[in-house]
Motif scaffolding. Sequence first.
Motif, PDB file in Angstrom:
ATOM      1  N   THR A  57       0.855  -1.265   0.138  1.00 24.03           N
ATOM      2  CA  THR A  57      -0.021   0.074   0.147  1.00 24.03           C
ATOM      3  C   THR A  57       0.795   1.118  -0.032  1.00 24.03           C
ATOM      4  O   THR A  57       0.449   2.070  -0.778  1.00 24.03           O
ATOM      5  N   GLY A  58       1.914   1.310   0.626  1.00 28.35           N
ATOM      6  CA  GLY A  58       2.920   2.362   0.969  1.00 28.35           C
ATOM      7  C   GLY A  58       3.471   2.714  -0.374  1.00 28.35           C
ATOM      8  O   GLY A  58       3.456   3.912  -1.113  1.00 28.35           O
ATOM      9  N   VAL A  59       3.912   1.778  -1.170  1.00 31.18           N
ATOM     10  CA  VAL A  59       4.675   1.731  -2.590  1.00 31.18           C
ATOM     11  C   VAL A  59       3.635   2.252  -3.377  1.00 31.18           C
ATOM     12  O   VAL A  59       3.861   3.295  -4.217  1.00 31.18           O
ATOM     13  N   VAL A  60       2.498   1.789  -3.520  1.00 33.24           N
ATOM     14  CA  VAL A  60       1.383   2.372  -4.408  1.00 33.24           C
ATOM     15  C   VAL A  60       0.986   3.784  -3.990  1.00 33.24           C
ATOM     16  O   VAL A  60       0.953   4.612  -4.970  1.00 33.24           O
ATOM     17  N   LEU A  61       0.874   4.226  -2.666  1.00 31.41           N
ATOM     18  CA  LEU A  61       0.587   5.479  -2.639  1.00 31.41           C
ATOM     19  C   LEU A  61       1.748   6.293  -3.020  1.00 31.41           C
ATOM     20  O   LEU A  61       1.780   7.658  -3.725  1.00 31.41           O
TER      21      LEU A  61
END
Length: 91
Positions: A57-61
């Motif tokens: 999720t962090g990578v996508v954000l």
Amino acid sequence: MARKVLDEPSEEIVANAKKARETKRGPFARMSLFVKQVIAELKKVVTPTRKELLSYTGVVLVFVVIMMALVSLLDWVFALTVTYVFGTPGG
């Protein structure tokens, strides 16, 4: 970390598919075979751990924020270029 699973159909699925190809099945038999194959594929799905999910999720954000910044920068540059070429609006 998620376990590695080869993305290959099991022998049972291959045998059922070959048998289905050889014999003409009715609509309910085809739906039944489809549901069985879907269930077999869903059993192969590995859900990520909480840590992995938060990491993904962090990578996508971060990626989305970077892309938003890039598009905004390009929009600003094109707006300056258009204003320079065509002049100020109404002027």
